[in-house]
Design a protein around this motif. Structure first.
Motif, short mmCIF file in Angstrom:
data_model
loop_
_atom_site.label_atom_id
_atom_site.label_comp_id
_atom_site.label_asym_id
_atom_site.label_seq_id
_atom_site.Cartn_x
_atom_site.Cartn_y
_atom_site.Cartn_z
N LYS A 61 13.80 -3.15 -6.97
CA LYS A 61 14.39 -4.39 -7.47
C LYS A 61 13.82 -4.63 -8.86
N GLY A 62 14.65 -4.88 -9.80
CA GLY A 62 14.23 -4.95 -11.19
C GLY A 62 13.14 -5.96 -11.50
N ASP A 63 13.13 -7.12 -10.86
CA ASP A 63 12.16 -8.16 -11.21
C ASP A 63 11.11 -8.38 -10.12
N LEU A 64 10.85 -7.36 -9.34
CA LEU A 64 9.89 -7.47 -8.25
C LEU A 64 8.47 -7.40 -8.81
N SER A 65 7.64 -8.33 -8.40
CA SER A 65 6.24 -8.31 -8.83
C SER A 65 5.35 -8.34 -7.60
N TRP A 66 4.13 -7.84 -7.75
CA TRP A 66 3.18 -7.73 -6.65
C TRP A 66 2.02 -8.69 -6.88
N GLU A 67 1.59 -9.33 -5.82
CA GLU A 67 0.37 -10.13 -5.90
C GLU A 67 -0.83 -9.20 -5.83
N ALA A 68 -1.95 -9.64 -6.35
CA ALA A 68 -3.16 -8.81 -6.37
C ALA A 68 -3.62 -8.47 -4.95
N ASN A 69 -3.54 -9.46 -4.06
CA ASN A 69 -3.97 -9.21 -2.68
C ASN A 69 -3.09 -8.18 -1.99
N ALA A 70 -1.80 -8.20 -2.28
CA ALA A 70 -0.89 -7.22 -1.69
C ALA A 70 -1.23 -5.82 -2.18
N CYS A 71 -1.56 -5.69 -3.46
CA CYS A 71 -1.95 -4.38 -4.00
C CYS A 71 -3.22 -3.87 -3.32
N VAL A 72 -4.17 -4.76 -3.06
CA VAL A 72 -5.41 -4.37 -2.41
C VAL A 72 -5.14 -3.90 -0.99
N VAL A 73 -4.28 -4.61 -0.28
CA VAL A 73 -3.96 -4.22 1.10
C VAL A 73 -3.28 -2.86 1.13
N VAL A 74 -2.29 -2.66 0.26
CA VAL A 74 -1.59 -1.37 0.23
C VAL A 74 -2.56 -0.26 -0.16
N TYR A 75 -3.47 -0.56 -1.09
CA TYR A 75 -4.46 0.44 -1.50
C TYR A 75 -5.32 0.87 -0.31
N HIS A 76 -5.82 -0.07 0.46
CA HIS A 76 -6.68 0.26 1.60
C HIS A 76 -5.91 1.01 2.68
N LEU A 77 -4.67 0.65 2.90
CA LEU A 77 -3.85 1.38 3.87
C LEU A 77 -3.60 2.81 3.41
N LEU A 78 -3.30 2.99 2.13
CA LEU A 78 -3.07 4.32 1.58
C LEU A 78 -4.34 5.17 1.69
N GLU A 79 -5.46 4.58 1.35
CA GLU A 79 -6.73 5.29 1.42
C GLU A 79 -7.05 5.72 2.86
N ALA A 80 -6.85 4.81 3.81
CA ALA A 80 -7.12 5.13 5.22
C ALA A 80 -6.19 6.24 5.71
N TYR A 81 -4.92 6.18 5.30
CA TYR A 81 -3.97 7.20 5.72
C TYR A 81 -4.36 8.57 5.18
N VAL A 82 -4.68 8.66 3.91
CA VAL A 82 -5.00 9.95 3.31
C VAL A 82 -6.29 10.52 3.89
N VAL A 83 -7.28 9.68 4.09
CA VAL A 83 -8.56 10.16 4.62
C VAL A 83 -8.39 10.69 6.04
N THR A 84 -7.67 9.97 6.90
CA THR A 84 -7.49 10.45 8.26
C THR A 84 -6.61 11.69 8.31
#
Length: 117
Positions: A61-84
């Motif tokens: 979506k062209g004007d979609l923005s992310w909150e900082a907390n949402a970025c942190v949550v996605v980051y931790h989920l991505l990290e956990a997925y890759v590590v496992t």
């Protein structure tokens, strides 16, 4: 002149070989521990994950923005997925008698998780 070395009995050779192997493992573990202490604990750079999220958001979506907390949550989920995933692939490689992870190990780990049909 040819110098012929006397061969050691097999028992002494095996003991020396095992001591060298144990020393190599101890050194490797020591290096891993030093590396882990020096790291911040992050697998990926947070800024690169944030930039990727913003790019995906712009594609969806062209004007979609992310909150900082949402970025942190996605980051931790991505990290956990890759590590496992890498841990599972490592177990697969060890089961195959290898030390290094190959593409087949990653594919098998994903297949076991039912991510690939």
């Amino acid at each position: 002149a040819v110098v012929v070395e006397e061969e050691e009995p097999d028992g002494d050779t095996d003991v020396a070989r095992n001591k060298k192997r144990a020393a190599a493992w101890k050194k490797a573990l020591r290096m891993i521990r030093m590396e882990q202490r020096g790291r911040s604990g992050l697998v990926f750079a947070f800024s690169s994950v944030s930039a990727l999220l913003h790019k995906i958001g712009q594609d969806v979506k062209g004007d979609l923005s992310w909150e900082a907390n949402a970025c942190v949550v996605v980051y931790h989920l991505l990290e956990a997925y890759v590590v496992t995933l890498l841990q599972d692939a490592n177990l697969s490689a060890l089961r195959g008698g290898r030390v290094f992870i190959m593409a087949e190990d990653l594919q098998l780990a994903r297949r076991i998780r039912t991510e690939i049909s």
